[in-house]
Design a protein around this motif. Structure first.
Motif, PDB file in Angstrom:
ATOM      1  N   ILE A  17      -4.966   4.948 -10.548  1.00  0.00           N
ATOM      2  CA  ILE A  17      -4.090   4.726  -9.408  1.00  0.00           C
ATOM      3  C   ILE A  17      -3.879   6.056  -8.681  1.00  0.00           C
ATOM      4  O   ILE A  17      -4.115   7.131  -9.250  1.00  0.00           O
ATOM      5  N   VAL A  18      -3.475   5.958  -7.430  1.00  0.00           N
ATOM      6  CA  VAL A  18      -3.077   7.142  -6.666  1.00  0.00           C
ATOM      7  C   VAL A  18      -1.693   6.860  -6.108  1.00  0.00           C
ATOM      8  O   VAL A  18      -1.487   5.881  -5.388  1.00  0.00           O
ATOM      9  N   VAL A  19      -0.736   7.712  -6.468  1.00  0.00           N
ATOM     10  CA  VAL A  19       0.631   7.584  -5.984  1.00  0.00           C
ATOM     11  C   VAL A  19       0.836   8.595  -4.859  1.00  0.00           C
ATOM     12  O   VAL A  19       0.614   9.797  -5.048  1.00  0.00           O
ATOM     13  N   THR A  20       1.229   8.113  -3.697  1.00  0.00           N
ATOM     14  CA  THR A  20       1.461   8.977  -2.537  1.00  0.00           C
ATOM     15  C   THR A  20       2.874   8.777  -2.022  1.00  0.00           C
ATOM     16  O   THR A  20       3.515   7.751  -2.299  1.00  0.00           O
ATOM     17  N   GLU A  21       3.357   9.753  -1.269  1.00  0.00           N
ATOM     18  CA  GLU A  21       4.664   9.590  -0.651  1.00  0.00           C
ATOM     19  C   GLU A  21       4.570   8.575   0.486  1.00  0.00           C
ATOM     20  O   GLU A  21       3.652   8.629   1.306  1.00  0.00           O
ATOM     21  N   LYS A  22       5.517   7.648   0.508  1.00  0.00           N
ATOM     22  CA  LYS A  22       5.620   6.692   1.616  1.00  0.00           C
ATOM     23  C   LYS A  22       6.450   7.338   2.714  1.00  0.00           C
ATOM     24  O   LYS A  22       7.620   7.666   2.496  1.00  0.00           O
ATOM     25  N   ILE A  23       5.843   7.531   3.860  1.00  0.00           N
ATOM     26  CA  ILE A  23       6.502   8.232   4.951  1.00  0.00           C
ATOM     27  C   ILE A  23       7.077   7.227   5.947  1.00  0.00           C
ATOM     28  O   ILE A  23       6.421   6.247   6.309  1.00  0.00           O
ATOM     29  N   ASP A  24       8.294   7.486   6.379  1.00  0.00           N
ATOM     30  CA  ASP A  24       8.997   6.576   7.282  1.00  0.00           C
ATOM     31  C   ASP A  24       8.729   6.981   8.729  1.00  0.00           C
ATOM     32  O   ASP A  24       9.481   7.743   9.332  1.00  0.00           O
ATOM     33  N   GLY A  25       7.625   6.474   9.267  1.00  0.00           N
ATOM     34  CA  GLY A  25       7.277   6.707  10.665  1.00  0.00           C
ATOM     35  C   GLY A  25       6.877   5.388  11.278  1.00  0.00           C
ATOM     36  O   GLY A  25       7.567   4.383  11.139  1.00  0.00           O
ATOM     37  N   THR A  26       5.732   5.369  11.929  1.00  0.00           N
ATOM     38  CA  THR A  26       5.210   4.130  12.501  1.00  0.00           C
ATOM     39  C   THR A  26       3.725   4.021  12.169  1.00  0.00           C
ATOM     40  O   THR A  26       2.954   4.974  12.353  1.00  0.00           O
ATOM     41  N   ASN A  27       3.338   2.869  11.630  1.00  0.00           N
ATOM     42  CA  ASN A  27       1.952   2.635  11.228  1.00  0.00           C
ATOM     43  C   ASN A  27       1.037   2.669  12.448  1.00  0.00           C
ATOM     44  O   ASN A  27       1.293   1.997  13.442  1.00  0.00           O
ATOM     45  N   CYS A 188       3.934   4.940  -2.278  1.00  0.00           N
ATOM     46  CA  CYS A 188       2.918   3.890  -2.247  1.00  0.00           C
ATOM     47  C   CYS A 188       1.994   4.107  -3.439  1.00  0.00           C
ATOM     48  O   CYS A 188       1.675   5.252  -3.788  1.00  0.00           O
ATOM     49  N   VAL A 189       1.572   3.015  -4.059  1.00  0.00           N
ATOM     50  CA  VAL A 189       0.682   3.083  -5.216  1.00  0.00           C
ATOM     51  C   VAL A 189      -0.599   2.321  -4.891  1.00  0.00           C
ATOM     52  O   VAL A 189      -0.566   1.106  -4.699  1.00  0.00           O
ATOM     53  N   PHE A 190      -1.695   3.059  -4.812  1.00  0.00           N
ATOM     54  CA  PHE A 190      -3.004   2.428  -4.608  1.00  0.00           C
ATOM     55  C   PHE A 190      -3.646   2.187  -5.971  1.00  0.00           C
ATOM     56  O   PHE A 190      -3.785   3.112  -6.778  1.00  0.00           O
ATOM     57  N   HIS A 191      -4.024   0.931  -6.243  1.00  0.00           N
ATOM     58  CA  HIS A 191      -4.643   0.561  -7.518  1.00  0.00           C
ATOM     59  C   HIS A 191      -6.142   0.394  -7.303  1.00  0.00           C
ATOM     60  O   HIS A 191      -6.576  -0.452  -6.522  1.00  0.00           O
ATOM     61  N   SER A 192      -6.940   1.202  -7.996  1.00  0.00           N
ATOM     62  CA  SER A 192      -8.384   1.238  -7.743  1.00  0.00           C
ATOM     63  C   SER A 192      -9.091  -0.061  -8.107  1.00  0.00           C
ATOM     64  O   SER A 192     -10.112  -0.403  -7.496  1.00  0.00           O
ATOM     65  N   GLN A 193      -8.586  -0.814  -9.091  1.00  0.00           N
ATOM     66  CA  GLN A 193      -9.250  -2.042  -9.503  1.00  0.00           C
ATOM     67  C   GLN A 193      -8.973  -3.188  -8.541  1.00  0.00           C
ATOM     68  O   GLN A 193      -9.869  -3.934  -8.163  1.00  0.00           O
ATOM     69  N   THR A 194      -7.741  -3.323  -8.094  1.00  0.00           N
ATOM     70  CA  THR A 194      -7.401  -4.420  -7.177  1.00  0.00           C
ATOM     71  C   THR A 194      -7.648  -4.047  -5.718  1.00  0.00           C
ATOM     72  O   THR A 194      -7.703  -4.934  -4.862  1.00  0.00           O
ATOM     73  N   ARG A 195      -7.763  -2.728  -5.430  1.00  0.00           N
ATOM     74  CA  ARG A 195      -7.930  -2.211  -4.070  1.00  0.00           C
ATOM     75  C   ARG A 195      -6.732  -2.575  -3.192  1.00  0.00           C
ATOM     76  O   ARG A 195      -6.850  -2.705  -1.982  1.00  0.00           O
ATOM     77  N   ASN A 196      -5.583  -2.735  -3.809  1.00  0.00           N
ATOM     78  CA  ASN A 196      -4.362  -3.043  -3.087  1.00  0.00           C
ATOM     79  C   ASN A 196      -3.406  -1.855  -3.132  1.00  0.00           C
ATOM     80  O   ASN A 196      -3.489  -1.012  -4.026  1.00  0.00           O
ATOM     81  N   VAL A 197      -2.481  -1.839  -2.167  1.00  0.00           N
ATOM     82  CA  VAL A 197      -1.449  -0.809  -2.127  1.00  0.00           C
ATOM     83  C   VAL A 197      -0.097  -1.485  -2.337  1.00  0.00           C
ATOM     84  O   VAL A 197       0.208  -2.511  -1.714  1.00  0.00           O
ATOM     85  N   TYR A 198       0.715  -0.896  -3.213  1.00  0.00           N
ATOM     86  CA  TYR A 198       2.042  -1.413  -3.512  1.00  0.00           C
ATOM     87  C   TYR A 198       3.070  -0.333  -3.163  1.00  0.00           C
ATOM     88  O   TYR A 198       2.765   0.856  -3.242  1.00  0.00           O
TER      89      TYR A 198
END
Length: 214
Positions: A17-27, A188-198
């Motif tokens: 997994i890769v854990v990144t900071e979730k930034i509060d801006g605009t997508n 945000c947590v990116f899971h390499s097996q599911t290719r999803n971000v949580y």
């Protein structure tokens, strides 16, 4: 008659997994595509929906978008000035990012939390793809705009302990994207097996869930 329906292959939880900071801006996103061109030139705008720089002899179509729509420069058509910045710096963005659809967060002064910074940044979500990008591109209110990946907090095998540790660190030590800012949004947590971000936030929406596990 019913047709056979296969149960999908079950994904494995304990993968990278890769854990990144979730930034509060605009997508936001920048779409860059190489196209044939019939005349030389630096930049021209076609129909107001995209810009078209020529870089090293190749013409590109560059489009800006928000989470929900294509955006263009203008008071009523832009999203916190993102399209204006993209159009003004299209050639440099082509050189830095290359072809593709580049998703990230447009954040900083005047957007959501603001992060107590004078300028703005475009922080790219795919940290592996953009690991070597750390550039200043154009300006906002006289301050350079930073382009680079979102901060990586943890990379390794799935671990609830590691996830909770990074949330606690953000809570107590503040943002990694804007050091000294003590009200970060979460992770945000990116899971390499599911290719999803949580996502897990530090607000009341997730209160108690990760704190109880820490």
């Amino acid at each position: 008659m019913h047709e056979f329906t296969e149960w999908p292959k079950t994904k494995r939880l304990f993968r990278d997994i890769v854990v990144t900071e979730k930034i509060d801006g605009t997508n936001s996103a920048i779409h860059i595509t190489a196209v044939p061109h019939d005349e030389p030139g630096e930049i021209r705008v076609w129909d107001g929906h995209w810009t078209s720089p020529v870089v090293d002899g190749t013409r590109y179509v560059v489009t800006a978008q928000s989470r929900r729509r294509i955006i263009t420069p203008g008071k009523t058509t832009d999203n916190y000035g993102f399209a204006g910045w993209v159009y003004d710096n299209a050639a440099d963005l082509v050189r830095i990012l290359g072809e593709g659809l580049h998703f990230g967060e447009w954040w900083g002064s005047g957007i959501q939390r603001g992060y107590e910074v004078p300028g703005r940044s475009f922080s790219l979500f795919n940290t592996e793809r953009y690991v070597d990008i750390h550039e200043h591109v154009g300006e906002f209110n006289g301050v350079p705009v930073t382009v680079g990946p979102v901060p990586v907090l943890y990379s390794g095998t799935f671990s609830e302990t590691a996830i909770c540790h990074e949330l606690e660190a953000l809570k107590h030590f503040g943002s990694k994207a804007a050091p000294g800012f003590m009200n970060p949004e979460g992770i945000c947590v990116f899971h390499s097996q599911t290719r999803n971000v949580y996502k897990v936030t530090l607000d009341n929406n997730d209160a108690g869930k990760w704190e109880a596990a820490a």
